[in-house]
Design a protein around this motif. Structure first.
Motif, PDB file in Angstrom:
ATOM      1  N   UNK A 123      48.266  30.203 -12.000  1.00 36.89           N
ATOM      2  CA  UNK A 123      49.120  29.257 -12.713  1.00 36.89           C
ATOM      3  C   UNK A 123      49.124  27.875 -12.063  1.00 36.89           C
ATOM      4  N   UNK A 124      48.973  27.842 -10.739  1.00 33.73           N
ATOM      5  CA  UNK A 124      48.939  26.551 -10.051  1.00 33.73           C
ATOM      6  C   UNK A 124      47.684  25.764 -10.393  1.00 33.73           C
ATOM      7  N   UNK A 125      46.664  26.442 -10.915  1.00 34.08           N
ATOM      8  CA  UNK A 125      45.455  25.769 -11.378  1.00 34.08           C
ATOM      9  C   UNK A 125      45.510  25.470 -12.877  1.00 34.08           C
ATOM     10  N   UNK A 126      46.641  25.761 -13.490  1.00 32.10           N
ATOM     11  CA  UNK A 126      46.744  25.563 -14.939  1.00 32.10           C
ATOM     12  C   UNK A 126      48.050  24.863 -15.290  1.00 32.10           C
ATOM     13  N   UNK A 127      49.051  25.554 -15.810  1.00 32.66           N
ATOM     14  CA  UNK A 127      50.201  24.842 -16.382  1.00 32.66           C
ATOM     15  C   UNK A 127      51.223  24.367 -15.357  1.00 32.66           C
ATOM     16  N   UNK A 128      51.411  25.081 -14.240  1.00 34.76           N
ATOM     17  CA  UNK A 128      52.524  24.773 -13.352  1.00 34.76           C
ATOM     18  C   UNK A 128      52.557  23.327 -12.852  1.00 34.76           C
ATOM     19  N   UNK A 129      51.449  22.761 -12.375  1.00 35.36           N
ATOM     20  CA  UNK A 129      51.535  21.382 -11.891  1.00 35.36           C
ATOM     21  C   UNK A 129      51.943  20.384 -12.973  1.00 35.36           C
ATOM     22  N   UNK A 130      51.631  20.684 -14.225  1.00 30.37           N
ATOM     23  CA  UNK A 130      52.006  19.779 -15.307  1.00 30.37           C
ATOM     24  C   UNK A 130      53.499  19.864 -15.594  1.00 30.37           C
ATOM     25  N   UNK A 131      54.072  21.060 -15.515  1.00 30.94           N
ATOM     26  CA  UNK A 131      55.529  21.160 -15.608  1.00 30.94           C
ATOM     27  C   UNK A 131      56.182  20.372 -14.478  1.00 30.94           C
ATOM     28  N   UNK A 132      55.637  20.500 -13.278  1.00 28.97           N
ATOM     29  CA  UNK A 132      56.205  19.799 -12.129  1.00 28.97           C
ATOM     30  C   UNK A 132      56.177  18.286 -12.334  1.00 28.97           C
ATOM     31  N   UNK A 133      55.081  17.786 -12.848  1.00 30.47           N
ATOM     32  CA  UNK A 133      54.928  16.343 -13.000  1.00 30.47           C
ATOM     33  C   UNK A 133      55.703  15.787 -14.193  1.00 30.47           C
ATOM     34  N   UNK A 134      55.848  16.578 -15.250  1.00 32.12           N
ATOM     35  CA  UNK A 134      56.326  16.032 -16.524  1.00 32.12           C
ATOM     36  C   UNK A 134      57.660  16.569 -17.008  1.00 32.12           C
ATOM     37  N   UNK A 135      58.303  17.477 -16.264  1.00 35.85           N
ATOM     38  CA  UNK A 135      59.493  18.123 -16.836  1.00 35.85           C
ATOM     39  C   UNK A 135      60.605  17.138 -17.177  1.00 35.85           C
ATOM     40  N   UNK A 136      60.704  16.042 -16.428  1.00 40.21           N
ATOM     41  CA  UNK A 136      61.751  15.059 -16.727  1.00 40.21           C
ATOM     42  C   UNK A 136      61.503  14.329 -18.038  1.00 40.21           C
ATOM     43  N   UNK A 137      60.284  14.372 -18.531  1.00 47.96           N
ATOM     44  CA  UNK A 137      59.962  13.669 -19.781  1.00 47.96           C
ATOM     45  C   UNK A 137      59.935  14.592 -20.989  1.00 47.96           C
ATOM     46  N   UNK A 138      60.091  15.876 -20.759  1.00 47.88           N
ATOM     47  CA  UNK A 138      60.127  16.839 -21.852  1.00 47.88           C
ATOM     48  C   UNK A 138      61.564  17.043 -22.318  1.00 47.88           C
ATOM     49  N   UNK A 139      61.787  17.277 -23.615  1.00 42.93           N
ATOM     50  CA  UNK A 139      63.161  17.491 -24.085  1.00 42.93           C
ATOM     51  C   UNK A 139      63.759  18.803 -23.626  1.00 42.93           C
ATOM     52  N   UNK A 140      62.908  19.796 -23.325  1.00 44.27           N
ATOM     53  CA  UNK A 140      63.395  21.099 -22.893  1.00 44.27           C
ATOM     54  C   UNK A 140      62.260  21.828 -22.189  1.00 44.27           C
ATOM     55  N   UNK A 141      62.596  22.493 -21.094  1.00 46.16           N
ATOM     56  CA  UNK A 141      61.664  23.393 -20.420  1.00 46.16           C
ATOM     57  C   UNK A 141      62.311  24.779 -20.397  1.00 46.16           C
ATOM     58  N   UNK A 142      61.646  25.749 -21.015  1.00 44.88           N
ATOM     59  CA  UNK A 142      62.206  27.093 -21.160  1.00 44.88           C
ATOM     60  C   UNK A 142      61.187  28.106 -20.653  1.00 44.88           C
ATOM     61  N   UNK A 143      61.479  28.747 -19.533  1.00 42.35           N
ATOM     62  CA  UNK A 143      60.546  29.645 -18.875  1.00 42.35           C
ATOM     63  C   UNK A 143      61.053  31.083 -18.959  1.00 42.35           C
ATOM     64  N   UNK A 144      60.110  32.029 -19.079  1.00 41.67           N
ATOM     65  CA  UNK A 144      60.462  33.429 -19.278  1.00 41.67           C
ATOM     66  C   UNK A 144      60.144  34.274 -18.052  1.00 41.67           C
ATOM     67  N   UNK A 145      61.039  35.222 -17.782  1.00 46.24           N
ATOM     68  CA  UNK A 145      60.809  36.263 -16.786  1.00 46.24           C
ATOM     69  C   UNK A 145      60.817  37.578 -17.552  1.00 46.24           C
ATOM     70  N   UNK A 146      59.636  38.022 -17.971  1.00 49.24           N
ATOM     71  CA  UNK A 146      59.508  39.225 -18.783  1.00 49.24           C
ATOM     72  C   UNK A 146      59.104  40.408 -17.899  1.00 49.24           C
ATOM     73  N   UNK A 147      58.955  41.569 -18.524  1.00 49.48           N
ATOM     74  CA  UNK A 147      58.662  42.779 -17.765  1.00 49.48           C
ATOM     75  C   UNK A 147      57.496  42.645 -16.795  1.00 49.48           C
ATOM     76  N   UNK A 148      56.332  42.143 -17.243  1.00 48.42           N
ATOM     77  CA  UNK A 148      55.202  42.010 -16.319  1.00 48.42           C
ATOM     78  C   UNK A 148      55.496  41.108 -15.129  1.00 48.42           C
TER      79      UNK A 148
END
Length: 325
Positions: A255-280
């Motif tokens: 994930x650190x090679x894919x979506x996570x760094x973009x959430x880190x950089x851009x979360x303040x500019x997004x209207x909502x960040x909603x992350x899931x903790x599912x069974x897996x």
């Protein structure tokens, strides 16, 4: 993309943040419970917990459109009624991909009408640490005829539920295919642009409720090699669309090679960040302790690094077995 979708986005963005506010930033992230496809009838005492703000329920395309242009939203109506009575919020996930061979949960006409080329394509699923690879299906969203029908569904949902449900989310961008034998008609760029088109259609259909696209990986891409990830985040920011993901595994390399760094950089500019903790997600171990990640570790990473506003917790999360603090 259907005509008029982008034209509607700007006016819709003016409403979404105000009507559906989560309140004070100091209280974030707030906790929702992921119920899968079981609905709020199965929520039991979770409906009474003050530390639970709302619920996320999955509804398959087949469930919502049992026949072409005949929609059945009774399950959402029932869940929304229960949520309102309990003073909880409802997040609707419209499911177009499935994680077992027997789950072909799209309308029958997509499977049998030759105009839709079978409706589904096979995919594999890596469902947690140490678990065997599963097999399932992904809807052929890159096929314009299939995508048009999906967007008809989103429009119908918006007419009934915009402003009434707290939010709608679209499933993850990832799917694993046999790259040596890709599905008929598939192209990497075609799939990417199809997902953006569906995001735009959802935003146009729901100008008053939150819209969230789950993003984790892209077919054909690693480490933003095709700039799909960076372009998706830019698109979401521009059109006031929230983003999230189906797993929170602190500092996991993939994930650190894919979506996570973009959430880190851009979360303040997004209207909502909603992350899931599912069974897996609960199957992964913390390399520091050799034990499953704790609630505190997951929440800290989701908040401090990913900028999460909402956490969708599986009802199997150990902390839910304890009384609210």
């Amino acid at each position: 993309m259907r005509r008029g979708v982008f034209r509607l986005l700007a006016c819709g963005a003016l409403f979404a943040s105000g009507l559906m506010s989560l309140g004070s930033a100091a209280a974030r992230p707030v906790n929702f419970i992921f119920l899968g496809g079981e609905g709020l009838a199965s929520a039991g005492n979770l409906l009474k917990r003050p530390d639970i703000v709302g619920f996320q329920v999955v509804y398959s395309w087949r469930q919502l459109e049992p026949q072409k242009d005949h929609y059945d939203f009774s399950a959402i109506d029932a869940d929304l009624k229960r949520a309102d009575a309990a003073h909880k919020k409802l997040f609707v996930q419209v499911q177009d991909r499935f994680f077992s061979r027997s789950a072909r949960n799209v309308p029958e006409y997509l499977l049998h009408d030759p105009a839709y080329h079978g409706g589904l394509a096979p995919q594999t699923d890596h469902a947690g640490e140490g678990r065997p690879v599963g097999h399932g299906w992904v809807t052929r969203q890159w096929d314009p005829a299939v995508r048009d029908r999906f967007q008809h569904l989103l429009t119908a949902l918006g007419k009934r539920f915009d402003g009434r449900i707290y939010g709608l989310n679209l499933p993850e961008t990832a799917f694993d295919m046999d790259e040596k034998h890709p599905p008929a008609g598939f192209s990497c760029d075609g799939y990417f642009h199809a997902e953006l088109s569906n995001m735009a259609a959802a935003r146009a259909a729901f100008p008053h409720s939150h819209v969230v696209q789950y993003v984790n990986f892209w077919p054909c891409e690693w480490n933003d090699s095709r700039h799909y990830m960076s372009r998706l985040f830019a698109f979401a920011i521009q059109h006031h669309i929230g983003l999230g993901g189906p797993d929170v595994v602190p500092w996991r390399k993939t994930q650190m090679k894919n979506s996570y760094p973009f959430f880190h950089a851009d979360h303040d500019r997004l209207p909502l960040v909603a992350m899931a903790i599912q069974g897996p997600t609960l199957t992964y171990t913390d390399p520091k302790t050799g034990k499953p990640f704790t609630r505190a570790a997951i929440t800290a990473f989701a908040t401090d690094y990913l900028g999460a506003d909402i956490l969708f917790w599986t009802r199997a999360a150990p902390w839910l077995k304890q009384s609210p603090q």
